[in-house]
Design an enzyme around this catalytic site. Structure first.
Site, mmCIF file in Angstrom:
data_model
loop_
_atom_site.group_PDB
_atom_site.id
_atom_site.type_symbol
_atom_site.label_atom_id
_atom_site.label_comp_id
_atom_site.label_asym_id
_atom_site.label_seq_id
_atom_site.Cartn_x
_atom_site.Cartn_y
_atom_site.Cartn_z
ATOM 1 N N GLY A 151 0.827 -1.205 0.000
ATOM 2 C CA GLY A 151 0.000 0.000 0.000
ATOM 3 C C GLY A 151 0.857 1.249 0.000
ATOM 4 N N PRO A 203 3.021 4.569 1.654
ATOM 5 C CA PRO A 203 3.940 4.738 2.781
ATOM 6 C C PRO A 203 3.271 5.240 4.067
ATOM 7 C CG PRO A 203 4.959 5.569 0.779
ATOM 8 C CD PRO A 203 3.548 5.203 0.420
ATOM 9 N N VAL A 215 0.329 4.683 5.277
ATOM 10 C CA VAL A 215 -0.328 3.570 5.987
ATOM 11 C C VAL A 215 0.725 2.550 6.426
ATOM 12 C CG1 VAL A 215 -2.072 1.753 5.836
ATOM 13 C CG2 VAL A 215 -2.460 3.945 4.715
ATOM 14 N N GLU A 256 5.443 -3.344 1.199
ATOM 15 C CA GLU A 256 5.640 -3.057 -0.225
ATOM 16 C C GLU A 256 4.926 -1.739 -0.490
ATOM 17 O OE1 GLU A 256 7.030 -5.091 -2.859
ATOM 18 O OE2 GLU A 256 8.000 -6.294 -1.307
ATOM 19 N N CYS A 308 2.222 0.262 -9.023
ATOM 20 C CA CYS A 308 3.231 0.836 -8.128
ATOM 21 C C CYS A 308 4.582 1.005 -8.816
ATOM 22 C CB CYS A 308 3.388 -0.022 -6.880
ATOM 23 S SG CYS A 308 3.730 -1.750 -7.232
#
Lengths: 468, 453
Positions: free
Chosen positions: A187, A189, A191, A209, A243
């Protein structure tokens, strides 16, 4: 604590040892394979409803790449599970010294919405292969995929060991109050920090990740059309919601002028004159995300695309030229079909630009001159690096996939997923006999004993004997 | 706070200059560390004597020898550790270069503790330097002589900007933890471990936590008791029990409990003589606080041997407690002292269940002639490490990863594992710009034919 019952049930099953035998793990993994085969159509439909994912993309990322990981694991699992012997010293020569791969216990996988099946399934493969029980929390934002996983996965896996939890932000916070033996999170950074802080309360190890802005440097010496196609493919895949997508381009003014027509040609080749009508171009996943990405259009000048349709959550494949570092598009990870071009004077300026920012998940560099690619590679730092292409490095199960600094901690894919979910336990099994060998280590001490101890334990430098 | 910012900022600037990355530079620093230990041996041993009453031989054997072993291993293997590794290619990447290469993380922090105050900061330092990082070293203030010495001698041998030493107590450590590091290796207790990880979470900093707990020691009826008890005595009472991997408590069948006590008593006599207090090989408790803590654990217990204390010199005699109840105070926390409780278990099943009902320990010890039983205990429990038929020895095998699991820690180090802990493996795929037709299958528009391909 609403999830306490579930977690203790899984922990009780884990303590019973059910997930340990190779046969059990193989059976569960094969069941996952059947899930992918039998529910293929449902997966394609759910992801199409969630974010207009084109069926080719869905098949490639949500089915094919997952099957690759599954088969790679099934082919190698018995080998991965074996104890690894280690070098012994003189005193332990007759003993057994090895590293055992132990499961952690009950692990938690939190997945995001952009590749909703792949990003829970690939970690799940490693977690099962390593012998753990698993709680899976798919993203509530990709609602149709979430429902599919919650309803259908339980028909394939052992429900005493593997559970799916559907939860929004509040419930996920409650879920994190429980003690897990490992947490795997994909998710953003911000969180990621929350997850790690919650994990710290229970001393739970984590793999995060995360993401960031992946720079894409295009040098002046390159075949512009090929570059344009590879960059456009990476940027507009899944409507930019990847991502590892190239987030922005760095190049000279001269190259920008060459790239723009080449990008225009590539976009037309891929999606036709009206991408909104193309079945091969996706949509933004939700209204909130749509508003956020649309606001980034006010950066630089719109050279290609720029059209939006709020009803469909459609944003056209867009290229922004002459973008400034202070523009909105350069303040956050774009995660949408917008490609800003930031003009730099030369490669050195591009490298300085990259190094002044948080370390990204991926760095891309395009050049016909391998020296240029090597310079960028050597003078920067990132999770992964791909020269002269985008995205492809993550399709190899033999390369570790993970970030560094703000883009994450830990890695997975292939054997690395198995290793991530295993505790490497050092084991030394000594002989009860030969007690005389131990005498130098016992008190009372003397100079002589110290000399003996040094002789038996010391590691001699190599190369000394060859001189003699 | 400002001072910490400056120290870390200087280390980061020094790292960014790139000078600690070359093989030559790293080897130079490691060789300097080797020289430091040779030239400053007397001062190091004196500091350890002042802090923990360690005899020359003990101090050299426990703290300097292992450090030299690490240095030799690193210097011999650094070239191969640093080498890129080719990985298997797929059909699509057949013509490309695919590999991983270990890279330094950046600026790392090593926080030490007081029981082996020199080794616990120096051992990880070897791996951190070998991996090409800048390192901030924070030795424990509790072992103040060693901390002062490390702060004095390290800058004389190593690059002082890249490898600064920070001394101080809780306020200084808190200020240090507010800075951004690229990895933190902390050795200490679980309570502070949680604080370190929470601080690291703010910067998404990976951590290695070497914590502790109660390491169980199961003695099977079928074993050579004399040998087992000698090895257990050695591991338990070394450094006056102040060892994270000491066997914390014994589990055994009630029928052998008294024999175990007899054997340990005999071994203690052999090691330390009639009057333990006057043996030069028996250490002291680090300070009054810990002395009082350990002394209170003896209240209400059946003392089978020992129990003598002398507060003035922080002396606690090697002590054995029998028929200990699982609910007593001595079974609540890690003892970290020369007190050995024995709990009776009627079977190995009961012992395994007991071990599994508690937090995962740093190390599990099992003594038996029965290989099958040993395999079973290993398979049905979880711990950082496991040693059968001895104590502590896994620490000296640098090929074994040294670390905990669950409450006893996360991550590992020693030998190559230190190098790996302080590196990350960057993934590389290098293609060329030609052969574009190979890519055509993946580009839209997608027809059914492409999907089938």
């Amino acid at each position: 604590n609403p999830y306490e019952g579930l977690v203790s049930h899984l922990r009780a099953t884990w303590l019973s040892g059910r997930t340990r035998p190779l046969e059990y793990r193989v059976a569960q993994l094969e069941a996952l394979g059947r899930f992918l085969d039998e529910k293929k159509q449902d997966i394609l439909e759910a992801t199409a409803l969630d974010m207009g994912k084109p069926s080719f993309e869905a098949f490639f990322t949500e089915i094919l790449l997952c099957k690759n990981e599954l088969n790679n694991t099934l082919n190698n699992l018995s080998h991965w599970m074996k104890d690894e012997p280690v070098d012994k010293n003189l005193v332990t020569k007759l003993d057994s010294a090895f590293i055992r791969k132990d499961p952690y216990g009950v692990v938690l996988i939190i997945a995001p919405w952009n590749y909703p099946i792949h990003l829970f399934l690939v970690p799940l493969i490693g977690a099962i292969a390593a012998g753990n029980c698993v709680v899976i929390k798919p993203s509530e934002i990709s609602k149709n995929s979430e429902r599919l996983v919650a309803e259908m996965l339980s028909c394939y896996l052992d429900n005493d060991c593997f559970a799916v939890v559907t939860a929004g932000v509040q419930e996920t916070t409650r879920l994190l109050e429980n003690k897990f033996d490992y947490i795997f999170f994909t998710g953003v950074p911000s969180v990621g920090r929350i997850i790690m802080t919650a994990a710290a309360k229970h001393l739970t190890p984590v793999t995060l990740e995360l993401g960031g802005k992946n720079p894409c440097y295009v040098s002046d010496t390159c075949q512009v059309q090929n570059v344009a196609r590879r960059v456009a493919w990476g940027r507009f895949f899944n409507a930019g919601q990847t991502c590892i997508a190239p987030d922005y381009v760095l190049c000279t003014l001269e190259m920008q002028e060459k790239l723009l027509p080449a990008l225009r040609e590539a976009i037309t080749e891929f999606y036709g004159p009206d991408p909104q009508k193309s079945p091969d171009f996706g949509r933004i996943v939700g209204d909130k995300q749509f508003q956020r990405v649309r606001a980034l259009l006010g950066s630089g000048r719109v050279a290609i695309g720029g059209q939006t349709d709020e009803k469909e959550r459609y944003i056209a494949p867009t290229v922004l030229a002459d973008v400034l570092p202070s523009d909105p598009a350069m303040q956050e990870e774009i995660f949408g079909p917008i490609l800003p071009i930031v003009v730099v004077a030369n490669m050195d300026e591009a490298i300085d630009f990259i190094n002044a920012r948080p370390r990204p998940l991926a760095i891309y560099a395009f050049s016909c001159d391998s020296k240029v690619v090597n310079q960028v590679l050597e003078r920067t730092s990132s999770g992964g690096f791909c020269g002269n292409d985008t995205l492809m490095h993550v399709t190899l199960t033999s390369l570790p996939f993970g970030g560094i600094g703000n883009s994450g901690l830990g890695r997975y894919h292939g054997k690395f997923t198995f290793e991530t979910f295993s505790h490497h336990r050092g084991c030394l099994h000594r002989n009860m006999g030969l007690e005389a060998l131990n005498t130098p280590r016992y008190p009372p001490y003397s100079q002589q004993k110290l000399g003996l101890m040094m002789a038996t334990f010391e590691v001699k430098r190599r190369g000394i004997c060859t001189l003699l | 706070m400002e001072r910490m910012q400056q120290v870390v900022g200087r280390a980061r600037a020094a790292f960014n200059s790139g000078r600690c990355r070359s093989l030559e530079f790293r080897m130079q620093q490691l060789k300097a560390l080797e020289r430091m230990v040779q030239e400053k041996e007397k001062e190091i041993l004196a500091a350890l004597k002042a802090d923990l009453h360690k005899s020359r031989f003990k101090a050299y054997g426990q703290e300097i020898l292992i450090f030299l072993m690490e240095l030799t291993l690193a210097m011999d293997n650094l070239l191969s550790w640093m080498a890129p590794q080719l990985v298997q290619r797929s059909v699509l990447t057949m013509r490309d270069k695919t590999y991983t290469c270990p890279e330094p993380l950046g600026v790392v922090l090593i926080i030490g503790t007081w029981n082996y105050p020199f080794a616990i900061v120096m051992q990880p330092l070897v791996g951190a330097i070998a991996a090409g990082n800048a390192v901030v070293v924070k030795p424990s203030e509790v072992s103040e002589n060693t901390a002062r010495l490390v702060a004095e001698i390290l800058p004389q041998y190593l690059d002082p900007e890249l490898y600064p030493v920070v001394t101080g107590g809780v306020p200084e450590t808190t200020a240090l933890l507010a800075q951004r590091f690229d990895h933190i290796l902390y050795t200490g207790n679980s309570a502070v471990g949680k604080i370190v990880m929470a601080a690291a979470a703010k910067h998404l900093t990976p951590v290695t936590l070497e914590l502790g707990g109660k390491s169980p020691c199961y003695i099977d009826k079928d074993c050579d008791l004399a040998v087992a008890c000698r090895r257990i005595t050695w591991g338990k009472y070394m450094n006056c029990g102040q060892t994270c991997i000491a066997p914390d408590y014994i589990l055994c069948d009630p029928s052998i409990q008294s024999k175990v006590v007899e054997n340990i008593k005999a071994t203690l006599q052999e090691f330390y003589g009639e009057d333990v207090k006057s043996s030069p090989d028996y250490e002291r408790i680090i300070n009054k606080r810990h002395f009082k803590r350990i002394q209170s654990l003896l209240e209400g217990q059946k003392i089978a041997h020992g129990g003598e204390v002398d507060e003035a010199s922080c002396f606690i005699a090697p002590t054995i407690l029998t028929d200990v109840s699982p609910e007593s105070k001595v079974m609540e926390e890690e003892i970290f002292g020369p007190v050995l409780p024995i709990l009776t278990m009627k079977s190995v099943d009961e012992a395994i269940e007991f071990i599994n009902s508690r937090e995962k320990p740093l190390v599990l010890y099992v003594f038996s002639n029965n290989k099958k039983l040993i395999r079973r205990v290993i398979a049905e429990t979880s711990s950082g490490s496991v040693v059968a038929n001895d104590t502590l020895m896994h620490f000296l095998l640098l090929g074994l990863p040294f670390g905990g699991v669950g409450n006893s820690g996360m991550g590992a180090y020693h030998g190559k594992h230190s190098f790996e802990t302080f590196s990350y493996h960057r993934a590389y795929l290098i293609k060329d710009l030609k052969m574009e037709f190979v890519n055509n299958f993946r580009y839209p528009p997608q027809t059914q034919r492409k999907v089938d391909l």
